[in-house]
Design an enzyme around this catalytic site. Structure first.
Site, PDB file in Angstrom:
ATOM      1  N   CYS A 118      31.928  -7.287  40.243  1.00 44.77           N
ATOM      2  CA  CYS A 118      33.431  -6.550  40.431  1.00 44.77           C
ATOM      3  C   CYS A 118      33.007  -4.882  41.044  1.00 44.77           C
ATOM      4  O   CYS A 118      34.370  -4.499  41.123  1.00 44.77           O
ATOM      5  CB  CYS A 118      33.354  -6.301  38.876  1.00 44.77           C
ATOM      6  SG  CYS A 118      33.757  -7.839  38.079  1.00 44.77           S
ATOM      7  N   HIS A 260      38.635  -0.669  38.811  1.00 48.18           N
ATOM      8  CA  HIS A 260      38.566  -2.547  38.603  1.00 48.18           C
ATOM      9  C   HIS A 260      39.454  -2.834  37.301  1.00 48.18           C
ATOM     10  O   HIS A 260      39.333  -1.873  36.343  1.00 48.18           O
ATOM     11  CB  HIS A 260      37.201  -2.566  38.350  1.00 48.18           C
ATOM     12  CG  HIS A 260      36.864  -3.968  37.955  1.00 48.18           C
ATOM     13  ND1 HIS A 260      37.715  -5.116  38.588  1.00 48.18           N
ATOM     14  CD2 HIS A 260      36.089  -4.593  36.975  1.00 48.18           C
ATOM     15  CE1 HIS A 260      37.248  -6.263  37.936  1.00 48.18           C
ATOM     16  NE2 HIS A 260      36.336  -5.847  37.021  1.00 48.18           N
ATOM     17  N   ASN A 290      41.688 -10.234  35.460  1.00 47.91           N
ATOM     18  CA  ASN A 290      40.545  -9.661  36.184  1.00 47.91           C
ATOM     19  C   ASN A 290      40.072 -10.480  37.460  1.00 47.91           C
ATOM     20  O   ASN A 290      39.841 -11.797  37.393  1.00 47.91           O
ATOM     21  CB  ASN A 290      39.222  -9.639  35.199  1.00 47.91           C
ATOM     22  CG  ASN A 290      38.068  -9.190  35.898  1.00 47.91           C
ATOM     23  OD1 ASN A 290      37.772  -8.944  37.036  1.00 47.91           O
ATOM     24  ND2 ASN A 290      37.213  -8.691  34.774  1.00 47.91           N
TER      25      ASN A 290
HETATM   26  O1  UT7 Z   1      34.759  -7.440  35.232  1.00 48.62           O
HETATM   27  C1  UT7 Z   1      33.527  -6.974  34.896  1.00 48.62           C
HETATM   28  C2  UT7 Z   1      33.573  -5.981  33.916  1.00 48.62           C
HETATM   29  N1  UT7 Z   1      34.179  -6.569  32.779  1.00 48.62           N
HETATM   30  C3  UT7 Z   1      34.585  -5.731  31.669  1.00 48.62           C
HETATM   31  O2  UT7 Z   1      34.413  -4.649  31.926  1.00 48.62           O
HETATM   32  C4  UT7 Z   1      34.859  -6.579  30.462  1.00 48.62           C
HETATM   33  C5  UT7 Z   1      34.428  -5.761  29.327  1.00 48.62           C
HETATM   34  N2  UT7 Z   1      34.730  -6.282  28.007  1.00 48.62           N
HETATM   35  C6  UT7 Z   1      36.076  -6.485  27.341  1.00 48.62           C
HETATM   36  O3  UT7 Z   1      36.948  -6.230  28.094  1.00 48.62           O
HETATM   37  C7  UT7 Z   1      36.402  -6.878  26.006  1.00 48.62           C
HETATM   38  O4  UT7 Z   1      34.912  -6.896  25.512  1.00 48.62           O
HETATM   39  C8  UT7 Z   1      36.826  -8.412  25.892  1.00 48.62           C
HETATM   40  C9  UT7 Z   1      38.262  -8.487  26.489  1.00 48.62           C
HETATM   41  C10 UT7 Z   1      36.006  -9.383  26.736  1.00 48.62           C
HETATM   42  C11 UT7 Z   1      36.571  -8.963  24.522  1.00 48.62           C
HETATM   43  O5  UT7 Z   1      37.296  -7.999  23.547  1.00 48.62           O
HETATM   44  P1  UT7 Z   1      36.676  -7.456  22.320  1.00 48.62           P
HETATM   45  O6  UT7 Z   1      37.771  -6.516  21.786  1.00 48.62           O
HETATM   46  O7  UT7 Z   1      35.314  -6.882  22.707  1.00 48.62           O
HETATM   47  O8  UT7 Z   1      36.367  -8.613  21.427  1.00 48.62           O
HETATM   48  P2  UT7 Z   1      34.979  -9.257  20.781  1.00 48.62           P
HETATM   49  O9  UT7 Z   1      34.352 -10.057  21.896  1.00 48.62           O
HETATM   50  O10 UT7 Z   1      34.513  -8.245  20.299  1.00 48.62           O
HETATM   51  O11 UT7 Z   1      35.713 -10.444  19.874  1.00 48.62           O
HETATM   52  C12 UT7 Z   1      36.433  -9.927  18.734  1.00 48.62           C
HETATM   53  C13 UT7 Z   1      36.779 -11.229  17.940  1.00 48.62           C
HETATM   54  C14 UT7 Z   1      35.955 -12.187  17.875  1.00 48.62           C
HETATM   55  O12 UT7 Z   1      36.330 -12.620  16.340  1.00 48.62           O
HETATM   56  P3  UT7 Z   1      35.359 -12.537  15.272  1.00 48.62           P
HETATM   57  O13 UT7 Z   1      34.030 -12.748  15.560  1.00 48.62           O
HETATM   58  O14 UT7 Z   1      35.614 -10.881  15.006  1.00 48.62           O
HETATM   59  O15 UT7 Z   1      36.152 -13.359  14.208  1.00 48.62           O
HETATM   60  C15 UT7 Z   1      35.995 -13.258  18.703  1.00 48.62           C
HETATM   61  O16 UT7 Z   1      35.570 -14.427  18.661  1.00 48.62           O
HETATM   62  O17 UT7 Z   1      37.754 -11.960  18.737  1.00 48.62           O
HETATM   63  C16 UT7 Z   1      37.356 -13.179  18.998  1.00 48.62           C
HETATM   64  N3  UT7 Z   1      38.030 -13.277  20.574  1.00 48.62           N
HETATM   65  C17 UT7 Z   1      39.275 -14.169  20.601  1.00 48.62           C
HETATM   66  N4  UT7 Z   1      40.266 -14.326  19.638  1.00 48.62           N
HETATM   67  C18 UT7 Z   1      41.542 -14.878  20.431  1.00 48.62           C
HETATM   68  C19 UT7 Z   1      37.370 -13.547  21.526  1.00 48.62           C
HETATM   69  N5  UT7 Z   1      38.267 -13.907  22.340  1.00 48.62           N
HETATM   70  C20 UT7 Z   1      39.423 -14.266  21.917  1.00 48.62           C
HETATM   71  C21 UT7 Z   1      40.523 -14.870  22.338  1.00 48.62           C
HETATM   72  N6  UT7 Z   1      41.509 -15.074  21.524  1.00 48.62           N
HETATM   73  N7  UT7 Z   1      40.993 -15.215  23.658  1.00 48.62           N
END
Ligand code: UT7
Length: 333
Positions: A118, A260, A290
């Site tokens: 990225c 980005h 993204n």
């Molecule tokens: O391009 C390269 C650089 N990339 C980045 O900079 C991305 C950086 N990371 C992020 O943007 C975020 O971490 C994400 C958008 C990828 C994820 O968001 P988050 O707030 O960090 O969520 P998480 O991974 O901590 O997950 C929170 C909860 C989990 O459930 P539990 O364990 O709390 O019950 C996940 O299973 O959200 C759940 N979850 C979803 N729920 C519904 C993860 N993906 C989904 C989804 N729909 N698509």
């Protein structure tokens, strides 16, 4: 390192993009995996993303490159160097840049692909700037083209809601005017590399797990999202602060922050960190998701189309992601 000591500057003379027509909406993703429009919008800001649907990475890159060259009024044969940033090349060899060199009739150009995920556009711009300032190239084409749908696992809700396809391109030219790229700052944190992984050539045994069986999803992107998110909280301000200080500028001097497009929350974090007017932080993640290295030049192309970019304005662009890599450039239009 004072990057302003050279008398040659790398000025932007053309910007172009290509976006596939097919829109993959959040409601369509709700049918594929256990997710919701509400979760996706709240946690990422994404509403839809474009999908190449059969278009190759080089085809999207070519369309963006042609648009940028037309905008510059420059024939392909005048190019000295073509740099393509991509994590989704159609073949390991020939490189996408070589395919474009042929299709653009760039008979005097060197061509190479660069993978900084990225951060690819800012890294490629830094290389372009180095060639130009060293007097090794006059006209450099940077193309960032990504077909992330090809390495996305549409059964994995933690990644498939994030990524989209597209391409953006910029033409840099050597100029004696004190404008163009004013400073750059590039870094990598390879120790965190496994937090954003997509396999290429499988080896036996798998060097990561020791397994002798290569899983069928080896080529798909896997991301420890919250680890990468945490990394951005320090990496993005570090890159912006250093690029600004190398250019002798402060955040208040900047007209546009072009980051980005990985997550709307990261854009908001930067807005708050520098106390910015949110209007100065360009956002299109809601419509394109993204698109890895394509996201910054896509923003620039859209801003140009909307008449937002004006001569004399100063932009800071910051890329971050796989590698993990990060970096920023300051550009005066
Ligand atoms: O391009 C390269 C650089 N990339 C980045 O900079 C991305 C950086 N990371 C992020 O943007 C975020 O971490 C994400 C958008 C990828 C994820 O968001 P988050 O707030 O960090 O969520 P998480 O991974 O901590 O997950 C929170 C909860 C989990 O459930 P539990 O364990 O709390 O019950 C996940 O299973 O959200 C759940 N979850 C979803 N729920 C519904 C993860 N993906 C989904 C989804 N729909 N698509």
């Amino acid at each position: 390192m004072d990057r302003r000591s050279s008398k040659i500057f790398s000025k932007i003379i053309g910007i172009g993009s290509y976006m596939p027509e097919f829109r993959l909406t959040n409601s369509r993703l709700e049918e594929l995996v256990d997710t919701s429009d509400e979760w996706i919008v709240k946690r990422t800001g994404i509403r839809e993303r474009r999908i190449a649907m059969g278009k190759a990475t080089w085809e999207m890159g070519l369309a963006a490159a042609q648009a940028a060259l037309a905008d510059a009024g420059l024939p392909g044969e005048d190019l000295d160097l073509i740099l393509v940033s991509t994590v989704t090349p159609d073949s390991l060899t020939p490189a996408v840049s070589c395919v474009l060199q042929d299709k653009l009739g760039a008979s005097h150009a060197a061509a190479l692909d660069l993978n900084a995920a990225c951060s690819g556009f800012v890294y490629a711009s830094d290389v372009a700037d180095s060639y130009i300032r060293a007097g090794k190239a006059k006209h450099v084409l940077v193309v960032s083209t990504e077909r992330l749908s090809g390495i996305t696992d549409y059964t994995d809700r933690s990644t498939c809601v994030l990524f989209g396809d597209g391409a953006g391109a910029v033409v840099y030219t050597a100029s004696e005017e004190p404008c163009g790229i004013l400073s750059t700052y590039m870094r990598a944190e390879g120790s965190l590399g496994q937090s954003l992984f997509a396999g290429a050539l499988p080896s036996e045994p798998d060097p990561l797990t020791g397994d002798r069986t290569i899983p069928s999803n080896y080529r798909f992107l896997k991301m420890a999202g919250s680890d990468v998110f945490r990394f951005t909280a320090t990496a993005v301000p570090e890159s912006i602060d250093n690029a600004l200080s190398r250019a002798g500028l402060e955040a208040g001097d900047i007209d546009w922050f072009v980051l980005h497009q990985a997550n709307l929350r990261i854009l908001k974090m930067v807005t708050d960190r520098y106390g910015l007017d949110p209007e100065k932080v360009y956002v299109n993640i809601d419509r394109f998701g993204n698109t890895s290295s394509a996201s910054i030049p896509l923003c620039l192309a859209e801003m140009k189309e909307k008449g937002l970019l004006k001569p004399g304005q100063t932009i800071v662009a910051s890329g971050f992601g796989g590698g993990l890599t990060y970096g920023a450039i300051v550009i005066k239009l």
